[in-house]
Design a protein around this motif. Structure first.
Motif, short mmCIF file in Angstrom:
data_model
loop_
_atom_site.label_atom_id
_atom_site.label_comp_id
_atom_site.label_asym_id
_atom_site.label_seq_id
_atom_site.Cartn_x
_atom_site.Cartn_y
_atom_site.Cartn_z
N SER A 87 62.15 -15.48 27.40
CA SER A 87 60.71 -15.33 27.66
C SER A 87 60.28 -13.88 27.53
O SER A 87 59.25 -13.57 26.92
CB SER A 87 60.39 -15.86 29.06
OG SER A 87 59.05 -15.58 29.42
N LEU A 88 61.08 -12.97 28.09
CA LEU A 88 60.73 -11.54 28.00
C LEU A 88 60.81 -11.05 26.56
O LEU A 88 59.96 -10.25 26.12
CB LEU A 88 61.68 -10.73 28.88
CG LEU A 88 61.53 -10.93 30.40
CD1 LEU A 88 62.63 -10.19 31.14
CD2 LEU A 88 60.16 -10.45 30.87
N PRO A 125 56.41 -8.03 23.37
CA PRO A 125 55.59 -7.56 22.25
C PRO A 125 54.13 -7.98 22.37
O PRO A 125 53.22 -7.22 21.99
CB PRO A 125 56.25 -8.20 21.03
CG PRO A 125 57.66 -8.43 21.45
CD PRO A 125 57.59 -8.80 22.89
N VAL A 126 53.91 -9.18 22.92
CA VAL A 126 52.53 -9.65 23.09
C VAL A 126 51.80 -8.78 24.12
O VAL A 126 50.64 -8.39 23.94
CB VAL A 126 52.51 -11.13 23.51
CG1 VAL A 126 51.08 -11.59 23.80
CG2 VAL A 126 53.14 -12.00 22.43
N VAL A 127 52.48 -8.46 25.23
CA VAL A 127 51.88 -7.62 26.27
C VAL A 127 51.61 -6.22 25.73
O VAL A 127 50.56 -5.63 26.00
CB VAL A 127 52.80 -7.58 27.50
CG1 VAL A 127 52.28 -6.57 28.52
CG2 VAL A 127 52.92 -8.96 28.14
N GLU A 173 51.05 -5.38 22.65
CA GLU A 173 49.93 -5.47 21.72
C GLU A 173 48.61 -5.58 22.48
O GLU A 173 47.60 -4.96 22.11
CB GLU A 173 50.12 -6.69 20.81
CG GLU A 173 49.03 -6.88 19.76
CD GLU A 173 49.07 -5.81 18.68
OE1 GLU A 173 48.06 -5.66 17.97
OE2 GLU A 173 50.11 -5.13 18.55
N PHE A 174 48.61 -6.36 23.57
CA PHE A 174 47.40 -6.48 24.36
C PHE A 174 47.01 -5.16 25.01
O PHE A 174 45.83 -4.78 25.06
CB PHE A 174 47.59 -7.55 25.44
CG PHE A 174 46.44 -7.69 26.38
CD1 PHE A 174 45.28 -8.35 25.99
CD2 PHE A 174 46.49 -7.15 27.66
CE1 PHE A 174 44.20 -8.47 26.84
CE2 PHE A 174 45.41 -7.26 28.52
CZ PHE A 174 44.27 -7.93 28.11
N ALA A 175 48.03 -4.42 25.53
CA ALA A 175 47.75 -3.13 26.15
C ALA A 175 47.20 -2.12 25.14
O ALA A 175 46.39 -1.25 25.48
CB ALA A 175 49.03 -2.59 26.79
N ARG A 176 47.62 -2.25 23.89
CA ARG A 176 47.20 -1.30 22.87
C ARG A 176 45.83 -1.63 22.30
O ARG A 176 45.00 -0.74 22.06
CB ARG A 176 48.23 -1.26 21.75
CG ARG A 176 48.01 -0.16 20.71
CD ARG A 176 49.18 -0.08 19.75
NE ARG A 176 49.30 -1.31 18.97
CZ ARG A 176 48.60 -1.54 17.84
NH1 ARG A 176 47.75 -0.65 17.39
NH2 ARG A 176 48.78 -2.67 17.21
N THR A 177 45.54 -2.92 22.10
CA THR A 177 44.31 -3.31 21.40
C THR A 177 43.34 -4.09 22.28
O THR A 177 42.17 -4.26 21.91
CB THR A 177 44.65 -4.17 20.17
OG1 THR A 177 45.24 -5.40 20.60
CG2 THR A 177 45.62 -3.43 19.26
N GLY A 178 43.83 -4.63 23.40
CA GLY A 178 42.98 -5.48 24.21
C GLY A 178 42.85 -6.88 23.65
O GLY A 178 42.04 -7.66 24.14
N LEU A 179 43.66 -7.22 22.67
CA LEU A 179 43.60 -8.52 22.03
C LEU A 179 44.95 -9.23 22.15
O LEU A 179 46.00 -8.59 22.26
CB LEU A 179 43.23 -8.39 20.54
CG LEU A 179 41.89 -7.73 20.24
CD1 LEU A 179 41.73 -7.52 18.73
CD2 LEU A 179 40.73 -8.58 20.79
N PRO A 182 50.15 -18.76 20.41
CA PRO A 182 51.30 -19.67 20.56
C PRO A 182 52.52 -18.97 21.17
O PRO A 182 53.21 -19.52 22.02
CB PRO A 182 51.58 -20.13 19.13
CG PRO A 182 50.26 -20.01 18.44
CD PRO A 182 49.63 -18.80 19.03
N THR A 183 52.78 -17.72 20.72
CA THR A 183 53.92 -16.97 21.27
C THR A 183 53.70 -16.67 22.75
O THR A 183 54.62 -16.77 23.56
CB THR A 183 54.11 -15.66 20.49
OG1 THR A 183 54.31 -15.97 19.10
CG2 THR A 183 55.31 -14.88 21.02
N ALA A 184 52.49 -16.29 23.11
CA ALA A 184 52.17 -16.00 24.50
C ALA A 184 52.35 -17.24 25.37
O ALA A 184 52.90 -17.17 26.48
CB ALA A 184 50.74 -15.46 24.61
#
Length: 310
Positions: free
Chosen positions: A241-242, A247-249, A251-257, A262-264
């Motif tokens: 899970s981690l 990577p999703v977290v 990416e969210f911290a960097r872009t807010g998106l 599906p991966t999340a």
């Protein structure tokens, strides 16, 4: 007062060897009752055993575990000697095994096989035995070296408290686990182990029984150490899970998106599964402890009629 000794010999198509096994144990343990349980043989095993002087009974449900379950239910004795009917074990070791059981108030004396000849102990079976032994030692302590021996001497207390569940050769593992889990007094003595006589056919199959041993190991860890089993599974799933979620977290911290929904979702689902697995381990560990306590009380409720202590 002499102890009642029962020699239990489970047999399936052992017409070639059963008479010798019966007569050897009659000489080694005079006065003992020799019982042959015929497991739906298609040859003359039963009649040959009867002619040799054994008490012959039958168990139509195939599998060594099924035979042993019926033996332990039927027979009343003070000492139980269990041996295969294939003439691979030395009857001459039985008196010493019985003496140790009675003299030291033991519940189990295990006959550790010492191969005689190059073909007595197949390499595949040797490897499987070592793997299983290592697993059992890790879970319950390193007190036995040959967990799959078919030659054992039991006390009445062991036999009447033994919850036999296996249907086949896994019964050997159940013997060892029962003794080790309840911390019974036991010992192990070396005994010669020879290859089958020419023309006698082994009932073991290397690959089939190898997979059966692996399955037994997994089942043992799951049932006897559920916290370790489900906790280990939880760690593996949580790491997956981690690996997916970080990577999703980031990416969210960097872009807010969150561009990969599906991966999340998969990462979140895996983490939930990890927590559920760990919770199951905690609950089942409590259940397992209660089951062991019940087995221990059942074992202690059986009186000792012969004791070498004191």
């Amino acid at each position: 007062m002499k102890p009642d000794i029962a020699v239990l010999i489970p047999c399936y198509n052992e017409a070639q060897t059963v008479a010798k096994v019966v007569t050897d144990f009659q000489r080694a343990l005079p006065g003992a009752t020799i019982l042959v349980y015929d497991n739906a043989s298609t040859d003359a095993t039963a009649s040959i055993a009867r002619a040799a002087g054994a008490v012959v009974r039958s168990e139509p449900l195939r599998g060594k575990g099924n035979v042993v379950r019926q033996m332990f239910a039927d027979i009343e004795a003070d000492v139980y000697v269990l041996v295969d009917g294939d003439d691979t074990y030395e009857a001459g070791s039985a008196p010493e095994m019985v003496r140790r059981l009675l003299g030291e108030s033991l519940d189990l004396v295990n006959g550790a096989r010492v191969p005689v000849g190059t073909d007595a102990y197949r390499p595949g079976h040797r490897f499987g035995n070592r793997l299983l032994t290592a697993t059992i030692a890790m879970l319950f302590g390193n007190r036995l070296t040959d967990l799959l021996s078919g030659y054992r001497v039991f006390s009445r207390r062991f036999v009447k408290s033994f919850p036999s569940l296996a249907s086949g050769f896994e019964i050997e593992t159940e013997f060892s686990v029962h003794a080790l889990q309840l911390r019974m007094p036991l010992c192990e003595i070396p005994t010669p182990y020879r290859e089958r006589p020419e023309g006698s056919v082994s009932k073991l199959a290397t690959w089939r029984d190898g997979f059966r041993i692996l399955r037994t190991i997994v089942a043992l860890v799951r049932s006897e150490k559920p916290l370790a089993f489900f906790g280990g599974l939880a760690v593996v799933v949580a790491l997956a899970s981690l690996g997916l979620g970080i990577p999703v977290v980031v990416e969210f911290a960097r872009t807010g998106l969150v561009p990969r929904f599906p991966t999340a979702i998969l990462a979140a689902a895996l983490m939930i599964i990890a927590f559920l697995s760990f919770s199951c381990g905690l609950i089942l560990d409590t259940v397992s402890r209660g089951r062991v306590e019940a087995k221990r009380l059942s074992y202690l409720a059986i009186p000792i009629r012969f004791s070498g202590r004191g």
